[in-house]
Design an enzyme around this catalytic site. Structure first.
Site, PDB file in Angstrom:
ATOM      1  N   ASP A 140       0.805  -1.218   0.000  1.00 32.10           N
ATOM      2  CA  ASP A 140       0.000   0.000   0.000  1.00 32.10           C
ATOM      3  C   ASP A 140       0.844   1.277   0.000  1.00 32.10           C
ATOM      4  OD1 ASP A 140       0.930  -0.531   2.598  1.00 32.10           O
ATOM      5  OD2 ASP A 140      -1.047  -1.151   3.295  1.00 32.10           O
ATOM      6  N   ASN A 181      -7.441  -3.257  14.275  1.00 32.97           N
ATOM      7  CA  ASN A 181      -8.819  -3.606  13.915  1.00 32.97           C
ATOM      8  C   ASN A 181      -8.878  -4.819  12.988  1.00 32.97           C
ATOM      9  OD1 ASN A 181      -7.903  -2.603  11.490  1.00 32.97           O
ATOM     10  ND2 ASN A 181      -9.293  -0.847  11.403  1.00 32.97           N
ATOM     11  N   HIS A 223      -7.147  -5.196  10.155  1.00 29.20           N
ATOM     12  CA  HIS A 223      -6.923  -4.955   8.725  1.00 29.20           C
ATOM     13  C   HIS A 223      -5.648  -5.645   8.239  1.00 29.20           C
ATOM     14  CE1 HIS A 223      -4.665  -0.910   9.589  1.00 29.20           C
ATOM     15  NE2 HIS A 223      -3.776  -1.861   9.380  1.00 29.20           N
ATOM     16  N   GLU A 226      -9.739  -2.269   5.316  1.00 28.73           N
ATOM     17  CA  GLU A 226     -10.365  -2.005   6.605  1.00 28.73           C
ATOM     18  C   GLU A 226     -11.573  -2.924   6.823  1.00 28.73           C
ATOM     19  OE1 GLU A 226      -8.620  -0.393   8.520  1.00 28.73           O
ATOM     20  OE2 GLU A 226      -8.296   1.707   8.040  1.00 28.73           O
TER      21      GLU A 226
HETATM   22  C1  F6R Z   1       1.510  -1.666   6.076  1.00 27.41           C
HETATM   23  C2  F6R Z   1       0.217  -2.342   6.150  1.00 27.41           C
HETATM   24  C3  F6R Z   1      -0.559  -2.426   7.425  1.00 27.41           C
HETATM   25  C4  F6R Z   1       0.304  -2.730   8.643  1.00 27.41           C
HETATM   26  C5  F6R Z   1      -0.561  -2.745   9.909  1.00 27.41           C
HETATM   27  C6  F6R Z   1       0.263  -2.991  11.157  1.00 27.41           C
HETATM   28  O1  F6R Z   1       2.039  -1.733   4.792  1.00 27.41           O
HETATM   29  O2  F6R Z   1      -0.222  -2.812   5.157  1.00 27.41           O
HETATM   30  O3  F6R Z   1      -1.545  -3.413   7.296  1.00 27.41           O
HETATM   31  O4  F6R Z   1       0.937  -3.960   8.471  1.00 27.41           O
HETATM   32  O5  F6R Z   1      -1.225  -1.540  10.037  1.00 27.41           O
HETATM   33  O6  F6R Z   1       1.119  -1.907  11.338  1.00 27.41           O
HETATM   34  P1  F6R Z   1       2.248  -1.898  12.489  1.00 27.41           P
HETATM   35  O7  F6R Z   1       3.227  -2.933  12.133  1.00 27.41           O
HETATM   36  O8  F6R Z   1       2.818  -0.522  12.426  1.00 27.41           O
HETATM   37  O9  F6R Z   1       1.523  -2.188  13.759  1.00 27.41           O
END
Ligand code: F6R
Length: 239
Positions: A67, A131, A133, A138
Site C-alpha cells: 500500500d 482492527n 486490517h 479495513e
Molecule cells: C503496512 C500495512 C498495514 C500494517 C498494519 C500494522 O504496509 O499494510 O496493514 O501492516 O497496520 O502496522 P504496524 O506494524 O505498524 O503495527
C-alpha cells in the site's frame, strides 16, 4: 494456519528474517510482497545484515508493496530507507502504488497488471492492524476486492498518526485488495504486542468475519503466523 510462537519483538524479527531469507536463498527468482509499519522493521534490519554477511546478490528478487497513502510518498521513503537501499534490491525491481497518480483508478489497475506480469506473489509478508486490517483493507472490505482506494478508519489513522509529524496525514490510501493478497502462493503474517491480541484471537477462531479482514486468511492454504507473547495473550487465555 501454522503458528510460530516467539517471546518478543526481537525473536519475531529474527525468525521472520530467517524465514524470508531462506526463500530468497533457495529461489532462482522470487517475488516478495512487502509490508511497511513498525512490526517488520526489525526483520528488515536482520535481512540487511544477512544479505551483507552472505554477500548474496539480490538481482533475482522482485518486490511489490501492499500500500501507499494517497498524496504522499511516505511508504516509498520507508522502503528506500529501511529495505531497498540497505538490502540492495535493484530499484527497477521494486514496486509500490503511486499515491500521486492523477487517475487513481487507473493506478489501481496498473498495479494489478504489474503483479500479474511478475507472475504473482511468491511470499506475501503481512502485518495486522489493531482492527484486523491487512494491507489497508479495513473492516467490511469485500473479501474478493482487488487493488483499490480506501478511506482509512479512525482506528488506523490514530495508530499511524505518529508517522506524520512533518506532513498532513492523508485520510486515503491505495491498497492491494484482499482478493489480490489471497492469490499469493504463501503468506507470512507478523503480529507483535498487546494491541494486536484481539485481532489475533479472532484470526485463530478459524471462522470468516468481514469485520476482521485478517480472518480471510483461514481460506488460504499456506499461511504462517509469527506472534509474540503480547499478541497471543488473549488467544492463550482461552485455551
Ligand atoms: C503496512 C500495512 C498495514 C500494517 C498494519 C500494522 O504496509 O499494510 O496493514 O501492516 O497496520 O502496522 P504496524 O506494524 O505498524 O503495527
Amino acid at each position: 494456519m501454522k503458528l510460530i510462537k516467539v517471546s518478543g519483538e526481537e525473536e519475531l524479527s529474527r525468525m521472520a528474517a530467517e524465514y524470508v531469507f531462506s526463500k530468497i536463498k533457495n529461489a532462482d527468482r522470487v517475488v516478495l510482497g512487502l509490508a511497511t509499519g513498525r512490526t517488520p522493521l526489525g526483520m528488515y534490519r536482520h535481512l540487511s545484515k544477512y544479505s551483507k554477511e552472505y554477500k548474496l546478490s539480490l538481482s533475482h528478487v522482485h518486490t511489490v508493496n501492499l500500500d501507499e497513502y494517497v498524496g504522499s510518498k511516505a511508504y516509498h521513503a520507508y522502503m528506500h530507507q529501511n529495505v531497498f537501499d540497505p538490502i540492495g534490491i535493484p530499484n527497477h525491481q521494486t514496486h509500490i502504488p503511486d499515491g500521486y497518480a492523477v487517475d487513481l483508478e487507473k493506478e489501481c489497475m496498473r498495479y494489478e497488471a504489474v503483479i500479474q506480469q511478475l507472475g504473482g506473489i511468491d511470499l506475501q509478508v503481512l502485518g495486522i492492524g489493531e482492527n484486523g486490517h491487512i494491507g489497508f483493507n479495513e473492516p467490511g472490505t469485500d473479501f474478493s476486492s482487488r487493488t483499490h482506494v480506501v478511506e482509512l478508519t479512525e482506528s488506523t489513522l490514530s495508530a499511524n498518526a505518529k508517522y506524520f509529524t512533518r506532513e498532513k496525514q492523508p485520510r486515503k490510501a491505495i491498497t492491494m485488495g484482499i482478493g489480490t493478497i489471497l492469490e499469493s502462493k504463501e503468506i507470512l503474517l507478523l503480529a507483535a504486542g498487546l494491541k494486536k491480541a484481539h485481532a489475533v484471537r479472532e484470526l485463530f477462531k478459524g471462522s470468516l468475519n468481514e469485520n476482521i479482514p485478517a480472518t480471510v486468511l483461514n481460506h488460504h492454504p499456506n499461511v504462517t503466523v509469527i506472534a509474540d507473547r503480547g499478541a497471543r495473550s488473549l488467544l492463550e487465555e482461552e485455551s
